[in-house]
Write an enzyme that holds these catalytic residues in place. Structure first.
Site, PDB file in Angstrom:
ATOM      1  N   CYS A 169       0.792  -1.132   0.157  1.00  0.00           N
ATOM      2  CA  CYS A 169       0.189   0.332  -0.062  1.00  0.00           C
ATOM      3  C   CYS A 169       0.936   1.274   0.076  1.00  0.00           C
ATOM      4  O   CYS A 169       1.399   1.540   0.818  1.00  0.00           O
ATOM      5  CB  CYS A 169      -0.888  -0.113   1.156  1.00  0.00           C
ATOM      6  SG  CYS A 169      -1.812   1.516   1.573  1.00  0.00           S
ATOM      7  N   CYS A 201      -0.188   4.146   2.133  1.00  0.00           N
ATOM      8  CA  CYS A 201       0.005   3.843   3.731  1.00  0.00           C
ATOM      9  C   CYS A 201       1.116   4.194   3.919  1.00  0.00           C
ATOM     10  O   CYS A 201       1.689   4.587   5.017  1.00  0.00           O
ATOM     11  CB  CYS A 201      -0.338   2.446   3.955  1.00  0.00           C
ATOM     12  SG  CYS A 201      -1.988   1.773   3.372  1.00  0.00           S
ATOM     13  N   ASP A 202       2.236   3.544   3.320  1.00  0.00           N
ATOM     14  CA  ASP A 202       3.776   3.363   3.513  1.00  0.00           C
ATOM     15  C   ASP A 202       4.561   4.529   2.872  1.00  0.00           C
ATOM     16  O   ASP A 202       5.707   4.410   3.419  1.00  0.00           O
ATOM     17  CB  ASP A 202       3.919   1.936   3.658  1.00  0.00           C
ATOM     18  CG  ASP A 202       3.092   1.071   4.307  1.00  0.00           C
ATOM     19  OD1 ASP A 202       2.806   1.734   5.612  1.00  0.00           O
ATOM     20  OD2 ASP A 202       3.042  -0.220   4.241  1.00  0.00           O
TER      21      ASP A 202
END
Ligand SMILES: Cc1cc2nc3c(=O)[nH]c(=O)nc-3n(C[C@H](O)[C@H](O)[C@H](O)COP(=O)(O)OP(=O)(O)OC[C@H]3O[C@@H](n4cnc5c(N)ncnc54)[C@H](O)[C@@H]3O)c2cc1C
Length: 306
Positions: free
Chosen positions: A131, A134-135
């Site tokens: 992701c 997300c990261d």
């Protein structure tokens, strides 16, 4: 007879359980193969509102679970392998257990596809990600690799150049499934280097954290090693919707389709989270849709008191 059965104990299912619990519905949550869902696989979560210093994924999910329990939610281990939605009460079968319920919330999530390499799963949150939203932020000024050849791989590669110093786009073919416009955009990005036709043979992580990847050219058999701090696997997700095939509407990739909000074509059956969302796939959006499903279930039960 249950008021509401919730299939799945990720952010969507747990948020639905909090709301249904506070509405005195005593929800029953069936955990499935992955108690806590995808967030339980990761480490730092920095984009869930309310935690200025971030929070570990497993801790966030454990907090949600305790919050749901506080309002009377009950949890059962087990994997739902059959449902009968032809009449109310609905029947939900999980192994040897059959539950009857007046309403149902499907929050079965999705599973990110991995490369199938040894030890890969253990590296999730330790340099391996599925992701970018997300990261990506964790890889400021660091080199990373994106693996995949579809639109989402191109999109992730482009997005990640905002953070990373360099992005290797590794794909096993010279042709891409991605649309031309997405490929052109990635090719025009000076931070993206296309590495094709290469497959990832090994993720190098001697200290338990990604340090590089060993690649193999599928045409020439040439071996190549790249030094990267992160590997983003962007080869797709599988919604956990097999049980609902032929019973609920789904798109060609198996994502459930809502009619309006969380409503499905079957009155009393509601859907939430990543099992119906291939676009946003975030903890907060899953939680938000879990809230919607619980409110819709509550309203449905109020209107069908028979
Ligand atoms: C490595 C990683 C890191 C991430 N980091 C972030 C982040 O930093 N921030 C962010 O916002 N999002 C992040 N995400 C995305 C986020 O985790 C998901 O969007 C979110 O978990 C979706 O929640 P969900 O409840 O819809 O589904 P899931 O979390 O997928 O949970 C699905 C649940 O359904 C259960 N289930 C499935 N099939 C069945 C069945 N047949 N019977 C019973 N139960 C079943 C599973 O056991 C599981 O409990 C990350 C995801 C991953 C994989």
């Amino acid at each position: 007879m249950e008021n509401v059965v919730i299939i799945g104990s990720g952010c969507a299912g747990l948020t639905a359980a909090i709301y249904a619990g506070r509405a005195n519905l005593k929800p029953l949550v069936i955990d499935g193969h992955e108690q806590g869902g995808q967030l339980s696989l990761t480490t730092h979560v920095e984009n869930y509102p309310g935690f200025p210093d971030g929070i570990m994924g497993p801790e966030l999910i454990e907090n949600m679970r305790k919050q749901a329990q506080r309002f009377g939610a009950e949890f059962k281990a087990g994997q739902v392998n059959e449902v009968d939605l032809t009449q109310r009460p609905f029947k939900v079968v999980a192994g040897k257990d059959t539950y009857e319920t007046k309403s149902l919330i499907v929050a079965a999530g999705a599973t990110a596809r991995l490369l199938g390499l040894e030890g890969e799963r253990d590296l999730i949150g330790r340099g391996l990600s599925t992701c970018a939203t997300c990261d990506g932020f964790f890889f400021r000024n660091k080199p990373i690799a994106v693996v995949g050849g579809g639109d989402s791989a191109m999109e992730e590669a482009n997005f990640l150049t905002r953070h990373a110093s360099k992005v290797y786009l590794v794909h096993r073919r010279n042709e891409f499934r991605a649309s031309k416009i997405m490929i052109d955009r990635a090719k025009a990005n000076p931070k993206v280097e296309f590495v094709t036709p290469f497959t990832v043979e090994q993720i190098i992580a001697p200290q338990g954290h990604v340090e590089g990847a060993r690649l193999r050219n599928l045409e020439t058999n040439e071996a190549r090693e790249i030094t990267v701090d992160g590997v983003f696997v962007a080869i797709g997700h599988d919604p956990n919707s097999t049980v609902f095939k032929g019973k609920l509407d789904m798109d060609s990739n198996g994502y459930l389709i809502a009619n309006h909000g969380s409503l499905t074509k079957i009155p009393g059956v509601f859907i939430a989270g990543d099992v119906q969302d291939h676009r946003y796939r975030q903890a907060v959006t899953a939680a938000g849709s879990g809230c919607m499903a619980a409110l819709d279930a509550e309203k449905f039960l109020e209107e069908h008191k028979d």
